[in-house]
Design an enzyme around this catalytic site. Structure first.
Site, PDB file in Angstrom:
ATOM      1  N   CYS A  73       5.774  -6.460   7.503  1.00  0.00           N
ATOM      2  CA  CYS A  73       7.302  -6.296   8.149  1.00  0.00           C
ATOM      3  C   CYS A  73       7.982  -7.593   8.853  1.00  0.00           C
ATOM      4  O   CYS A  73       7.088  -7.835   9.738  1.00  0.00           O
ATOM      5  CB  CYS A  73       7.111  -5.246   9.264  1.00  0.00           C
ATOM      6  SG  CYS A  73       8.208  -4.515  10.320  1.00  0.00           S
ATOM      7  N   SER A  78      11.529   6.804   8.140  1.00  0.00           N
ATOM      8  CA  SER A  78      11.034   6.472   8.989  1.00  0.00           C
ATOM      9  C   SER A  78      11.343   4.967  10.342  1.00  0.00           C
ATOM     10  O   SER A  78      11.752   4.031   8.893  1.00  0.00           O
ATOM     11  CB  SER A  78       9.423   6.389  10.009  1.00  0.00           C
ATOM     12  OG  SER A  78       9.172   5.805  11.296  1.00  0.00           O
ATOM     13  N   CYS A 136       1.365  -2.219  15.780  1.00  0.00           N
ATOM     14  CA  CYS A 136       0.794  -1.719  14.518  1.00  0.00           C
ATOM     15  C   CYS A 136       0.315  -3.102  13.666  1.00  0.00           C
ATOM     16  O   CYS A 136       0.993  -4.122  13.770  1.00  0.00           O
ATOM     17  CB  CYS A 136       2.235  -1.612  13.544  1.00  0.00           C
ATOM     18  SG  CYS A 136       2.286  -1.666  12.034  1.00  0.00           S
ATOM     19  N   SER A 149      11.115   6.295  15.513  1.00  0.00           N
ATOM     20  CA  SER A 149       8.897   5.567  16.016  1.00  0.00           C
ATOM     21  C   SER A 149      10.121   5.460  17.428  1.00  0.00           C
ATOM     22  O   SER A 149      10.759   3.615  18.326  1.00  0.00           O
ATOM     23  CB  SER A 149       8.972   4.274  15.766  1.00  0.00           C
ATOM     24  OG  SER A 149       8.866   4.759  14.268  1.00  0.00           O
ATOM     25  N   LEU A 150      10.108   5.930  19.024  1.00  0.00           N
ATOM     26  CA  LEU A 150      10.238   5.495  19.787  1.00  0.00           C
ATOM     27  C   LEU A 150       9.470   5.276  20.673  1.00  0.00           C
ATOM     28  O   LEU A 150       9.347   4.072  21.453  1.00  0.00           O
ATOM     29  CB  LEU A 150      10.678   7.633  20.803  1.00  0.00           C
ATOM     30  CG  LEU A 150      11.641   7.024  21.981  1.00  0.00           C
ATOM     31  CD1 LEU A 150      12.447   5.976  22.193  1.00  0.00           C
ATOM     32  CD2 LEU A 150      11.586   8.313  22.501  1.00  0.00           C
ATOM     33  N   GLY A 206       6.532  -1.549   6.400  1.00  0.00           N
ATOM     34  CA  GLY A 206       8.381  -2.293   6.578  1.00  0.00           C
ATOM     35  C   GLY A 206       8.797  -1.381   7.328  1.00  0.00           C
ATOM     36  O   GLY A 206       8.211  -0.277   7.800  1.00  0.00           O
ATOM     37  N   GLU A 207      10.424  -1.917   7.860  1.00  0.00           N
ATOM     38  CA  GLU A 207      11.377  -1.139   8.364  1.00  0.00           C
ATOM     39  C   GLU A 207      12.332  -0.734   6.823  1.00  0.00           C
ATOM     40  O   GLU A 207      13.078  -2.126   6.391  1.00  0.00           O
ATOM     41  CB  GLU A 207      11.845  -2.192   9.258  1.00  0.00           C
ATOM     42  CG  GLU A 207      13.543  -1.753  10.002  1.00  0.00           C
ATOM     43  CD  GLU A 207      13.177  -0.600  10.004  1.00  0.00           C
ATOM     44  OE1 GLU A 207      12.493   0.554  11.176  1.00  0.00           O
ATOM     45  OE2 GLU A 207      14.444   0.244   9.862  1.00  0.00           O
ATOM     46  N   CYS A 210       3.029   8.465   1.419  1.00  0.00           N
ATOM     47  CA  CYS A 210       3.787   7.083   2.015  1.00  0.00           C
ATOM     48  C   CYS A 210       4.235   6.038   1.618  1.00  0.00           C
ATOM     49  O   CYS A 210       3.484   5.379   1.191  1.00  0.00           O
ATOM     50  CB  CYS A 210       2.726   7.674   3.278  1.00  0.00           C
ATOM     51  SG  CYS A 210       2.965   6.254   4.493  1.00  0.00           S
ATOM     52  N   GLU A 240       0.769  -1.168  -0.369  1.00  0.00           N
ATOM     53  CA  GLU A 240       0.390   0.042  -0.077  1.00  0.00           C
ATOM     54  C   GLU A 240       0.576   1.124   0.194  1.00  0.00           C
ATOM     55  O   GLU A 240       2.085   1.643   0.570  1.00  0.00           O
ATOM     56  CB  GLU A 240      -0.751  -0.144   1.197  1.00  0.00           C
ATOM     57  CG  GLU A 240      -1.133  -1.358   0.781  1.00  0.00           C
ATOM     58  CD  GLU A 240      -2.728  -1.357   2.422  1.00  0.00           C
ATOM     59  OE1 GLU A 240      -4.427  -1.303   2.156  1.00  0.00           O
ATOM     60  OE2 GLU A 240      -2.575  -1.151   3.587  1.00  0.00           O
ATOM     61  N   CYS A 298      -1.621   6.471  10.114  1.00  0.00           N
ATOM     62  CA  CYS A 298      -0.332   5.567  10.600  1.00  0.00           C
ATOM     63  C   CYS A 298      -0.407   3.643  11.750  1.00  0.00           C
ATOM     64  O   CYS A 298      -1.235   3.719  12.142  1.00  0.00           O
ATOM     65  CB  CYS A 298       0.752   6.268  11.753  1.00  0.00           C
ATOM     66  SG  CYS A 298       1.138   7.387  10.784  1.00  0.00           S
ATOM     67  N   ASN A 308      -4.103   4.845  16.194  1.00  0.00           N
ATOM     68  CA  ASN A 308      -5.132   4.611  15.268  1.00  0.00           C
ATOM     69  C   ASN A 308      -5.439   2.574  15.533  1.00  0.00           C
ATOM     70  O   ASN A 308      -4.484   1.937  15.462  1.00  0.00           O
ATOM     71  CB  ASN A 308      -4.806   4.424  13.821  1.00  0.00           C
ATOM     72  CG  ASN A 308      -4.685   5.745  13.324  1.00  0.00           C
ATOM     73  OD1 ASN A 308      -5.153   6.781  13.594  1.00  0.00           O
ATOM     74  ND2 ASN A 308      -3.225   6.841  13.078  1.00  0.00           N
ATOM     75  N   CYS A 332       5.580  -4.644  16.403  1.00  0.00           N
ATOM     76  CA  CYS A 332       5.402  -3.760  17.748  1.00  0.00           C
ATOM     77  C   CYS A 332       4.620  -4.180  17.628  1.00  0.00           C
ATOM     78  O   CYS A 332       2.965  -4.494  16.669  1.00  0.00           O
ATOM     79  CB  CYS A 332       5.345  -2.595  16.784  1.00  0.00           C
ATOM     80  SG  CYS A 332       7.408  -2.460  16.278  1.00  0.00           S
TER      81      CYS A 332
END
Ligand code: SAH
Ligand code: SF4
Length: 392
Positions: A128, A220, A135, A242-243, A188-189, A121, A108, A362, A319, A132
């Site tokens: 991924c 990111s 997510c 992303s903390l 993804g990372e 984006c 996407e 997000c 979200n 997390c």
């Protein structure tokens, strides 16, 4: 499959009809490909211009090339776009495309328009490898890296759909107001697929082409510490981290990558990120999870963590997605949290969720075959009443 950063040299996809893809090759790669037909380097420059400045999708449209050359190219090479399998528009103008790659996997890309600019984006992987807990992408079972062609194709496809290619006769310095920024914040990372991301971004930054400057590109990361310096030195793009938590205890739970690269190491890598200054700050993303990471003590601890780093904070309301186990912090709590940061000198915009109605906000991107099946039936009657199916 390993999603490590050690990618091999890019060999573009070969299409079903045996043609070699040209999209995603860097300049030397394009020259080498054309040289196999005996074409000199200036032909590669012309083709580059047509591909990335004009955005053409057929060799026939490359009118500065003689017809026999165009035919020769069309016989051997492909510049076809991947198929868009779903195109949705949110009531707030956000647009999401589901794009099908050659092997049938889908990713996407999301366009977020603002008055005088717009960000795309972009996804770097199918799914991924990191999981997390908040997510949706992290719950997708099948994961693979995207090639540079597949990453770049998202940008090209968005430009097509937004009619954002510059009109004939304009200069290559062609920032259009609908697609001015790129954020590597999709699925993804990106730092686990560094080589492909780097190739794609270099092509997107090239002044004779898409020409989006590195200052308008943000990558990111969830905190792949060993790759951060290289990203800053080689690409010079803006960094977002992303903390999401201020103690290892909580971050270990929320983001498994913290067990490999705990907060102290992550903050050190941020301190050393090349090119970060007060004018170009690192963005710290912090998803607001009710009762998990949103206390005022957390806010004060965040301020302490950021000390000495040119930083800004982006508070992201959580979200929700179907099956998620968290709740978003209340508006009032987010404001109190932001106030602590503001008192310490960090203006912390709360990122307004965009495209929630089409699951484009997000952390909501996910496209496994199960959901796709459901989504396809939704093209007739959208399940979410506000979602508008534009095509197909
Ligand atoms: N993998 C990268 C980039 C993609 S995610 C990374 O993790 O940074 C983009 C941002 O959305 C990240 O900050 C991510 O933590 C955040 N995010 C993930 N799930 C979310 C959710 N459900 N609600 C709000 N933000 C979320
Ligand atoms: Fe992957 Fe980023 Fe989602 Fe974590 S937040 S699972 S790193 S996409």
């Amino acid at each position: 499959m390993s999603a490590s950063s050690h990618a091999t040299t890019f060999a573009p996809a070969v299409t079903a009809d045996g043609k070699q893809g040209l999209i995603g090759l860097d300049r030397p790669g394009l020259e080498a490909a054309l040289a196999t037909l005996g074409l000199p380097p200036f032909r590669a420059r012309q083709v580059w211009h047509w591909l990335y400045h004009r955005g053409v999708t057929s060799f026939d449209a490359m009118t500065t090339l003689a017809k026999p050359v165009r035919e020769q190219l069309a016989e051997r090479f492909s510049i076809a776009r991947p198929e868009i399998t779903r195109d949705q528009a949110s009531i707030d103008g956000t647009r999401k495309w589901l794009i099908k790659m050659n092997d049938g996997q889908e990713v996407e890309a999301v366009h977020i328009p603002e008055t005088d600019r717009g960000a795309l984006c972009v996804s770097s992987q199918v799914g991924c490898t990191l999981t997390c807990r908040f997510c949706h992408t992290g719950t997708q079972p099948l994961v693979r890296n995207l090639g540079p062609d597949e990453i770049l194709s998202q940008i090209l496809t968005a430009r097509d759909a937004l009619q954002a290619w510059p009109p004939v006769g304009t200069n290559p310095n062609n920032e259009t107001s609908t697609l001015t920024n790129i954020v590597m914040m999709g699925m993804g990372e990106p730092l686990y697929n560094y080589d492909s991301v780097a190739t794609a971004l270099r092509i997107a930054m090239d002044g004779e082409g898409i020409a989006i400057s590195k200052r308008r590109i943000t990558l990111s990361t969830s905190g792949v510490v060993p790759m951060m310096e290289r990203c800053g030195t080689e690409l010079g793009v803006n960094l977002a981290v992303s903390l999401h938590a201020v103690t290892d205890e909580v971050r270990d739970e929320l983001m498994p990558i913290n067990r490999a690269y705990p907060i102290k190491e992550l903050m050190k890598a941020c301190r050393n990120y090349p090119g970060s200054t007060n004018a170009r700050r690192i963005t710290f993303e912090y998803v607001m999870l009710k009762g998990v990471n949103d206390s005022l003590a957390d806010a004060h601890a965040l301020v302490r963590l950021l000390s000495g780093i040119p930083a800004k904070v982006n508070l992201i309301p959580f979200n929700p997605w179907p099956g998620s186990n968290f709740e978003c912090s209340s508006r009032a709590q987010i404001e109190r949290f932001a106030h602590v940061l503001l008192d310490a000198g960090y203006a912390s915009p709360v990122r307004e969720p965009r495209g929630r109605d089409i699951l484009a906000a997000c952390g909501q991107l996910r496209s496994d075959s199960l959901r796709q099946k459901k989504v396809r039936t939704e093209t007739v009657v959208p399940a979410e009443p506000e979602a508008v199916a534009v095509a197909p």
